[in-house]
Scaffold this active site. Structure first.
Site, short mmCIF file in Angstrom:
data_model
loop_
_atom_site.label_atom_id
_atom_site.label_comp_id
_atom_site.label_asym_id
_atom_site.label_seq_id
_atom_site.Cartn_x
_atom_site.Cartn_y
_atom_site.Cartn_z
N GLU A 364 -9.07 3.80 0.95
CA GLU A 364 -9.38 3.24 -0.38
C GLU A 364 -8.75 1.85 -0.50
O GLU A 364 -9.25 0.99 -1.22
CB GLU A 364 -8.88 4.16 -1.51
CG GLU A 364 -9.54 3.83 -2.84
CD GLU A 364 -9.21 4.82 -3.96
OE1 GLU A 364 -8.05 4.85 -4.40
OE2 GLU A 364 -10.11 5.55 -4.40
N HIS A 395 -6.97 22.83 18.61
CA HIS A 395 -7.99 23.88 18.77
C HIS A 395 -9.25 23.55 17.98
O HIS A 395 -10.05 24.42 17.69
CB HIS A 395 -7.42 25.23 18.32
CG HIS A 395 -6.17 25.59 19.07
ND1 HIS A 395 -6.21 26.11 20.35
CD2 HIS A 395 -4.87 25.43 18.76
CE1 HIS A 395 -4.97 26.30 20.77
NE2 HIS A 395 -4.13 25.89 19.83
N LYS A 519 -19.35 6.32 -10.00
CA LYS A 519 -18.98 6.98 -11.25
C LYS A 519 -20.05 6.73 -12.32
O LYS A 519 -20.43 7.62 -13.06
CB LYS A 519 -17.63 6.46 -11.76
CG LYS A 519 -16.45 6.85 -10.91
CD LYS A 519 -15.16 6.32 -11.53
CE LYS A 519 -13.98 6.45 -10.59
NZ LYS A 519 -12.79 5.78 -11.05
O1 F6P Z 1 -11.91 7.01 -8.11
C1 F6P Z 1 -10.85 6.39 -7.49
C2 F6P Z 1 -9.61 6.42 -8.31
O2 F6P Z 1 -9.65 5.41 -9.24
C3 F6P Z 1 -8.37 6.34 -7.44
O3 F6P Z 1 -8.05 5.05 -7.11
C4 F6P Z 1 -7.36 7.03 -8.28
O4 F6P Z 1 -6.23 7.41 -7.54
C5 F6P Z 1 -8.17 8.19 -8.79
O5 F6P Z 1 -9.45 7.65 -9.01
C6 F6P Z 1 -7.65 8.81 -10.05
O6 F6P Z 1 -7.56 7.87 -11.07
P1 F6P Z 1 -6.73 8.16 -12.38
O7 F6P Z 1 -5.32 8.35 -11.98
O8 F6P Z 1 -6.93 6.98 -13.25
O9 F6P Z 1 -7.30 9.42 -12.99
#
Ligand code: F6P
Length: 561
Positions: A364, A395, A519
Site C-alpha cells: 500500500e 509444505h 470504494k
Molecule cells: O482502504 C485503505 C485504508 O485507507 C488503509 O490505508 C487503512 O489502513 C484502512 O483503509 C482503514 O482505514 P481507517 O483506519 O480510516 O478505517
C-alpha cells in the site's frame, strides 16, 4: 530547472551496466571468491542482526547502490522525515509515526508545536484505560467486569495490533484481570458473527478503530455490534442505550467529531493525528488491543525498541544502516536483476501475521507508478510481496522457490533463542529442541536456495526434475530473542526500508489514492444491488453478475414459501 529522473542519472546507469556483468553470477561463486563475505555483509542494531551475504551482489554493487542512495538525496530525506517536514506531498502533511515512539523527555517541534507532550498524554490516557481493565474495574452496563474486547477495524486499524498481540502473547502479565482480545475486520460480518454467537454481551466491549471513522467495513460491523448489545442488554433493568454506548464502546480515530456523532463517550476516545498514516499507526491509540494483552510496560518497551531503530536509522552511516541496506538489496533485485517477487518467511509461530502486516505496509505504501511531481515512472517499484510462516510454507509454495520459473527474493526471520524460560525442565528441553529444529530448517532453506544442488556433498549431475538451480537471493534477519523491544525494532526496520525505497523511486509511500476509486464504485454498485435500479449504467459483465444475485435471491424466496 528540469528534474532528471533517477534512472537517467549516473549511479542508476552505472548499476544497469554493472548488472549485465552480475546477471550470470552464482551465489556459490560469490562466496567461493570472497572469504569473509558473511561478515562483510552483516550488520547489527537494536537487538537485530541483518545478514545480506546471500544477496547476489559484490563489493562493486554495494558501492554503486550507496552512490544511488546518495544521488537520491537519502540522508536529507531521512532528516526531513524525522524532523516532520511535509514529506507526504500529495496530502501536504508530515509522516510522523516516529514521533509516537519518542521518549517523554524528548522534544520535537514541528511547525511551531512540540508534539511529544500530546503523544504522551494519549499514552497516559491509554494507560489509565488499560489499568481499569486489568483491575477488573471496567464494567459493562449490567455491572459485570469486561472480559472480552473485540477490535473492529481494517487495514492499518487491524493488521498491526493483530500481528503484535499474537507475537507478544507470551508477555501477558499474569497478575491482572485477564482480557481476551479478538479482531473482526471483514465487511461480510463473518468474523463478527462468530464472536457474537459465543460472547456474552454483558462482558464484551468493542473498540472501533478507524483513523477516518468513515470506513464502511468497520462501520457496518460496528452497527451490527451496537444492535446486538442494545437488543441483548436493553431489556435488563436500569440499562438504557446511553449506558450501553458508554460502557461497551471505545473509539480510536483522528476524527473526534465523528466519534462524538457515533455516540462514543468523549473520555472513551483515543485520538490520534492526521500525520500518522493508518498502516503506521500501531504505536498509539490503535495499539490499545496490544496494551490490553501485554500491559502498558511492555507496550512502552515496544515503542522503545522502535525508537532505538529510529535513532540507528538517523545516525548510522549509510553503509551500516540496516533499513538502508535492506532497502538497497530490494532495489538491486527489483530494478537491476528483474526479481519482482518477494517472500516473507518468519520461522517462529508467534510471527504468524507478520507477512500479512508487511503486505499492507509495503504494497500500500510503494505500489505506486507516479512520482512526487506527477511523472509516470519508467522503472519497477514495489515487488509483489507475500509470505507465510516458513515451516508451513515449506509444505506449500517452496516448491516454486526451489524449482519454479520465478526468481524470488526471500526474507528469513527468526529469533536466536526461545523457550529457555519454560519452568518445567522436560518440556523446556523438548521445546528448545523444537526451536533448534526450526532454525535448522530456516538455515537449510536459505542455503539450498543459495547453493542449489551444491548444498549436498554428493552433488553430481542430477536428473532434470530433481535439479535445484539455487541462486535465489535472500536476507536473514535474526532477533536476539523475540521481545517487545526487538519486535518494535523489527517493525521500524521495515517501515524505514519502505521509506528508503520510496525515496529512491521518487514516490510517496504515505498516500493510497489507488484504493479510493474502488470504494466509490463499490458504493454505487451497492445502491444498484439494493434498489434494483440503474443497472443499465453498468458494463455487460457486472450487469450479468448483479442479475445472477437477483435471480438467486428470487429462487431462494420462492423456495422458502
Ligand atoms: O482502504 C485503505 C485504508 O485507507 C488503509 O490505508 C487503512 O489502513 C484502512 O483503509 C482503514 O482505514 P481507517 O483506519 O480510516 O478505517
Amino acid at each position: 530547472m528540469t528534474h532528471t529522473s533517477i534512472d537517467q542519472r549516473g549511479a542508476w546507469r552505472a548499476l544497469t551496466a554493472h548488472a549485465d556483468a552480475m546477471r550470470g553470477a552464482h551465489l556459490r561463486d560469490l562466496f567461493a571468491g570472497a572469504p569473509g563475505r558473511q561478515a562483510a555483509y552483516t550488520r547489527h542494531a537494536a537487538g537485530l542482526t541483518l545478514d545480506l551475504s546471500k544477496q547476489r551482489w559484490s563489493d562493486e554493487t554495494f558501492g554503486l547502490l550507496l552512490d544511488l542512495a546518495r544521488e537520491a538525496g537519502l540522508p536529507e530525506a531521512i532528516r526531513a522525515l524525522l524532523e516532520g517536514e511535509r514529506v507526504n506531498v500529495s496530502e501536504d502533511r508530515p509522516a510522523l509515526h516516529t514521533a509516537l515512539r519518542l521518549p517523554a523527555e524528548a522534544s520535537l517541534v514541528v511547525e511551531g508545536e512540540d508534539l511529544v507532550p500530546g503523544v504522551h498524554a494519549t499514552l497516559d490516557h491509554m494507560a489509565t484505560m488499560v489499568e481499569r481493565f486489568h483491575a477488573g474495574q471496567w464494567r459493562g452496563a449490567t455491572g459485570k467486569a469486561i472480559r472480552n474486547v473485540v477490535n473492529l477495524g481494517v487495514g492499518g486499524s487491524d493488521l498491526g495490533p493483530l500481528m503484535v498481540t499474537h507475537a507478544l502473547a507470551d508477555y501477558r502479565p499474569d497478575d491482572v484481570h485477564r482480557i481476551e482480545v479478538h479482531f473482526a475486520s471483514t465487511m461480510d460480518g463473518s468474523q463478527l458473527a462468530d464472536y457474537l454467537a459465543r460472547l456474552n454481551p454483558e462482558t464484551t466491549l468493542f473498540v472501533l478503530s478507524s483513523k477516518s471513522f468513515t470506513t464502511i467495513d468497520t462501520l457496518s460491523n460496528a452497527r451490527t455490534a451496537r444492535d446486538w448489545l442494545m437488543s441483548r442488554l436493553g431489556q435488563e433493568e436500569g440499562v438504557d442505550d446511553g449506558l450501553v454506548m458508554r460502557q461497551h464502546f471505545i473509539g480510536v480515530s483522528a476524527s473526534p467529531e465523528k466519534m462524538n456523532d457515533w455516540g462514543i463517550a468523549p473520555d472513551h476516545q483515543l485520538e490520534f493525528w492526521e500525520w500518522v498514516g493508518g498502516r503506521y499507526s500501531l504505536w498509539g491509540g490503535i495499539g490499545l488491543p496490544i496494551a490490553l494483552v501485554v500491559g502498558m510496560d511492555n507496550f512502552r518497551e515496544l515503542l522503545a525498541g522502535a525508537h532505538a531503530m529510529d535513532r540507528h536509522f538517523r545516525e548510522a552511516a549509510l553503509a551500516d544502516n540496516l533499513p538502508v541496506l535492506l532497502a538497497l538489496a530490494g532495489i538491486w533485485n527489483v530494478n537491476f536483476l528483474d526479481i519482482r517477487a518477494h517472500s516473507i518467511l518468519p520461522y517462529d509461530g508467534r510471527l504468524e501475521y507478520f507477512a500479512a502486516y508487511l503486505e499492507q505496509l509495503e504494497m500500500e505504501s510503494n505500489g505506486k507508478s507516479v512520482t512526487h511531481d506527477g511523472r509516470e515512472v519508467g522503472y519497477s517499484t514495489c515487488p509483489v510481496l507475500w509470505g507465510q510462516l516458513g515451516p508451513n510454507a515449506q509444505h506449500a509454495f517452496y516448491q516454486l522457490l526451489h524449482q519454479g520459473t520465478q526468481a524470488v527474493e526471500c526474507d528469513f526471520i527468526a529469533p536466536l533463542v526461545r523457550y529457555d524460560d519454560v519452568t518445567d525442565e522436560a518440556t523446556r528441553d523438548h521445546l528448545m529442541s523444537q526451536h533448534r529444529l526450526t532454525l535448522a530448517n530456516c538455515f537449510a532453506q536459505s542455503r539450498v536456495l543459495m547453493l542449489g544442488d551444491d548444498a549436498i556433498d554428493d552433488a553430481g549431475p542430477r536428473p532434470g526434475h530433481k535439479r535445484y538451480r539455487g541462486n535465489q537471493p535472500s536476507s536473514t534477519v535474526l532477533l536476539d530473542r523475540l521481545t517487545p523491544a526487538t519486535l518494535g525494532a523489527l517493525i521500524a526496520l521495515y517501515e524505514h526500508k519502505v521509506f528508503v525505497q520510496a525515496t529512491i523511486w521518487e514516490i510517496n509511500p504515505f498516500d493510497q489514492w489507488g484504493v479510493e476509486l474502488g470504494k466509490k464504485i463499490a458504493g454505487e454498485t451497492q445502491r444498484i444491488l439494493e434498489s434494483r435500479q440503474g443497472l443499465e449504467a453498468m458494463d455487460e459483465s457486472t450487469r450479468a453478475l448483479i442479475e445472477a444475485v437477483w435471480a438467486a435471491e428470487r429462487a431462494a424466496e420462492t423456495d422458502s414459501r
